[in-house]
Motif scaffolding. Structure first.
Motif, mmCIF file in Angstrom:
data_model
loop_
_atom_site.group_PDB
_atom_site.id
_atom_site.type_symbol
_atom_site.label_atom_id
_atom_site.label_comp_id
_atom_site.label_asym_id
_atom_site.label_seq_id
_atom_site.Cartn_x
_atom_site.Cartn_y
_atom_site.Cartn_z
ATOM 1 N N LYS A 16 0.836 -1.207 0.000
ATOM 2 C CA LYS A 16 0.000 0.000 0.000
ATOM 3 C C LYS A 16 0.872 1.258 0.000
ATOM 4 O O LYS A 16 0.632 2.203 -0.770
ATOM 5 C CB LYS A 16 -0.909 -0.010 1.222
ATOM 6 N N SER A 70 2.707 1.744 -3.287
ATOM 7 C CA SER A 70 1.788 2.225 -4.320
ATOM 8 C C SER A 70 1.485 3.705 -4.139
ATOM 9 O O SER A 70 1.484 4.484 -5.106
ATOM 10 C CB SER A 70 0.486 1.422 -4.288
ATOM 11 N N LEU A 124 0.155 -3.682 -8.165
ATOM 12 C CA LEU A 124 -1.275 -3.988 -8.057
ATOM 13 C C LEU A 124 -1.515 -5.489 -8.185
ATOM 14 O O LEU A 124 -2.357 -6.051 -7.466
ATOM 15 C CB LEU A 124 -2.045 -3.226 -9.142
ATOM 16 N N LYS A 168 -0.647 -6.938 -4.884
ATOM 17 C CA LYS A 168 -1.703 -6.669 -3.903
ATOM 18 C C LYS A 168 -2.852 -7.663 -4.073
ATOM 19 O O LYS A 168 -3.383 -8.194 -3.087
ATOM 20 C CB LYS A 168 -2.200 -5.237 -4.046
ATOM 21 N N ALA A 169 -3.211 -7.947 -5.323
ATOM 22 C CA ALA A 169 -4.291 -8.910 -5.566
ATOM 23 C C ALA A 169 -3.902 -10.298 -5.088
ATOM 24 O O ALA A 169 -4.705 -11.005 -4.455
ATOM 25 C CB ALA A 169 -4.639 -8.935 -7.054
ATOM 26 N N LYS A 214 -11.317 -7.600 -1.678
ATOM 27 C CA LYS A 214 -10.235 -6.696 -2.079
ATOM 28 C C LYS A 214 -9.457 -7.288 -3.252
ATOM 29 O O LYS A 214 -9.081 -6.575 -4.192
ATOM 30 C CB LYS A 214 -9.301 -6.431 -0.906
ATOM 31 N N GLN A 274 -11.504 -6.745 -6.309
ATOM 32 C CA GLN A 274 -11.482 -5.327 -6.689
ATOM 33 C C GLN A 274 -10.197 -4.992 -7.448
ATOM 34 O O GLN A 274 -10.234 -4.390 -8.533
ATOM 35 C CB GLN A 274 -11.588 -4.447 -5.440
ATOM 36 N N TRP A 275 -9.049 -5.401 -6.886
ATOM 37 C CA TRP A 275 -7.768 -5.102 -7.523
ATOM 38 C C TRP A 275 -7.604 -5.874 -8.828
ATOM 39 O O TRP A 275 -6.968 -5.391 -9.765
ATOM 40 C CB TRP A 275 -6.637 -5.383 -6.549
ATOM 41 N N SER A 276 -8.182 -7.068 -8.907
ATOM 42 C CA SER A 276 -8.115 -7.851 -10.141
ATOM 43 C C SER A 276 -8.897 -7.170 -11.259
ATOM 44 O O SER A 276 -8.463 -7.161 -12.415
ATOM 45 C CB SER A 276 -8.666 -9.262 -9.895
ATOM 46 N N GLN A 280 -9.353 -3.965 -11.433
ATOM 47 C CA GLN A 280 -8.538 -2.814 -11.813
ATOM 48 C C GLN A 280 -7.446 -3.217 -12.793
ATOM 49 O O GLN A 280 -7.081 -2.445 -13.688
ATOM 50 C CB GLN A 280 -7.919 -2.171 -10.572
#
Length: 455
Positions: free
Chosen positions: A197, A200, A211, A214-215, A240, A243-245, A247
């Motif tokens: 985090k 980023s 990212l 993070k995923a 989460k 969500q990041w996937s 993105q």
């Protein structure tokens, strides 16, 4: 979520009070008579609930809100006060040796991340996550420089491969989780997510690569909370990851997240949700990937839970076909082979009352399991033991239950210990069958060590 190793009148009353119910509504909630509830509470520690009632209490406790679970253990005088690692450490009001604690990162109400030390047994029994939240919320940390700004300055002219570092770290943590259990690795996973985090936000390194990390770490955190039966936080991190996937706009990572969410729904007995998520995962993931095989596996289990046994069998066979043609994935699914699918189908047989088929297939699948996955083997041993007991075969149930307990205690896997506790409630303690006394002794020793003090 949490597992209680014994249910006497003391635990029953504590659960009722944690739910903030009177005896009448509580009796209706747990499916018992009002007279039974009154008797349990009057008898206190001198009465132990029978297997069916104990199993019902386990189910209700497992599905309870985290606030209810926290109140339950607090009423039983479980260690609930924790210390926060800050510039000036605060002494916990309960004295707990350092080696008996685990340290996890948590976010305060002010948005800062702090390290929270909690009693190891509280974390193992599934209440640690709630305690972490309460402890972190109780105090903010002020006067600290922004980690993002510090990292931006530190790595302004750096050539460090941050994505490569976290990629390697995740693989090491997965290997450690397979051997030692999620309770050991979860703090490191959460710490990695926090570092990602800050990297980023500081715009350090490859933004898309971070990212992706993070995923992947979010999916790993979801899995590890799932192993601790903390379904609320598991669902948070799975969401989460999804969500990041999205993105990333990458079907590989979308499929990974949906597979995790489907297995979570399976573990909670939500057949419709599991089937829908597994179908979505199968549509999203590359069809010749291990993600697709996993999605089919969980969809097959969900179909059986919804009484479609024929469809379940066909989908399990389709999952095996995908495994045969799927390319090896070095980042995910190293464990996914025919023995993995067979073990899951054996679990399906057990959950749908086909205990003979379940035990035969469990034994065969475990004989072919890849080495190096003791935690997974403990899960299969515990499930096999419960299936044997449900089939009336007490001797193999006790023998496998003892082995599962050893692995469960060593890895502190709530998935294993939840099943072993269920097995204990099914076995008649007065039985003289071979192995029963040994299992009961081992379970009683673990129970005495891990159950909250009530004195």
């Amino acid at each position: 979520m949490s597992t209680c190793a014994r249910w006497t009148g003391v635990e029953t009353k504590a659960f009722r009070e944690a739910l903030r119910m009177h005896q009448g509504p509580f009796a209706e909630y747990v499916g018992a008579s009002l007279d039974a509830v009154k008797k349990w509470e009057v008898r206190g520690e001198t009465i132990r609930l029978s297997g069916p009632y104990a199993a019902r209490m386990d189910e209700k406790l497992a599905s309870a809100d985290s606030a209810v679970v926290q109140r339950f253990w607090s009423i039983l005088k479980s260690p609930a006060t924790v210390s926060l690692s800050a510039p000036d450490p605060v002494q916990a009001s309960l004295e707990v040796d350092a080696e008996d604690c685990v340290v996890v990162s948590a976010r305060t109400l002010s948005g800062e991340v702090v390290l929270v030390s909690i009693p190891r047994r509280s974390f193992v029994l599934g209440v640690g996550a709630g305690v972490v939240s309460a402890a972190a919320s109780s105090r903010g940390v002020t006067g600290k420089p922004s980690p993002g700004k510090a990292m931006a300055a530190m790595f302004a002219d750096s050539t460090v491969d941050h994505v490569g570092h976290f990629d390697n770290l995740r693989m090491v943590l997965i290997e450690s989780d397979n051997v030692y259990g999620a309770a050991e690795t979860l703090p490191h996973v959460l710490s990695a997510l926090d570092l990602l985090k800050h990297l980023s936000s500081a715009k350090v390194g490859d933004a898309q690569g971070l990212l992706r990390m993070k995923a992947m770490f979010a999916e790993t955190a979801a899995w590890q909370y799932q192993d601790q039966r903390d379904f609320e936080r598991a669902q948070f991190w799975a969401a989460k990851a999804l969500q990041w996937s999205h993105q990333l706009a990458d079907d590989y990572y979308v499929g990974l997240s949906l597979v995790r969410m489907s297995q979570l729904a399976c573990d909670q007995g939500d057949a419709d949700e599991a089937e829908q998520l597994a179908s979505a995962a199968h549509r999203s993931a590359p069809h010749d990937s291990l993600f697709a095989a996993a999605a089919l596996t969980f969809r097959a289990h969900a179909l059986a839970l919804a009484d479609d046994r024929g469809g379940s069998g066909r989908i399990y066979d389709e999952a095996r076909e995908v495994v045969d043609r799927a390319d090896h994935d070095p980042k995910w699914g190293m464990f996914l082979d025919h023995s993995y699918i067979d073990a899951h189908q054996a679990h399906t047989f057990s959950e749908t009352g086909q205990y003979g088929r379940a035990t035969t297939q469990f034994v065969d699948a475990m004989a072919r399991m890849q080495p190096g996955y003791p935690r997974d083997k403990g899960v299969y041993l515990a499930r096999t033991a419960v299936a044997y007991m449900a089939a009336g075969e007490i001797e193999p149930a006790a023998a496998l239950g003892k082995r599962a307990l050893e692995i469960g205690a060593g890895t502190r896997s709530a998935r294993i210990l939840h099943k072993v506790t269920k097995l204990s409630g099914m076995i008649d303690p007065a039985s003289t069958q071979p192995g029963v006394a040994e299992f009961r002794d081992a379970f009683s020793q673990w129970e005495a060590q891990e159950c909250p003090d009530r004195t």
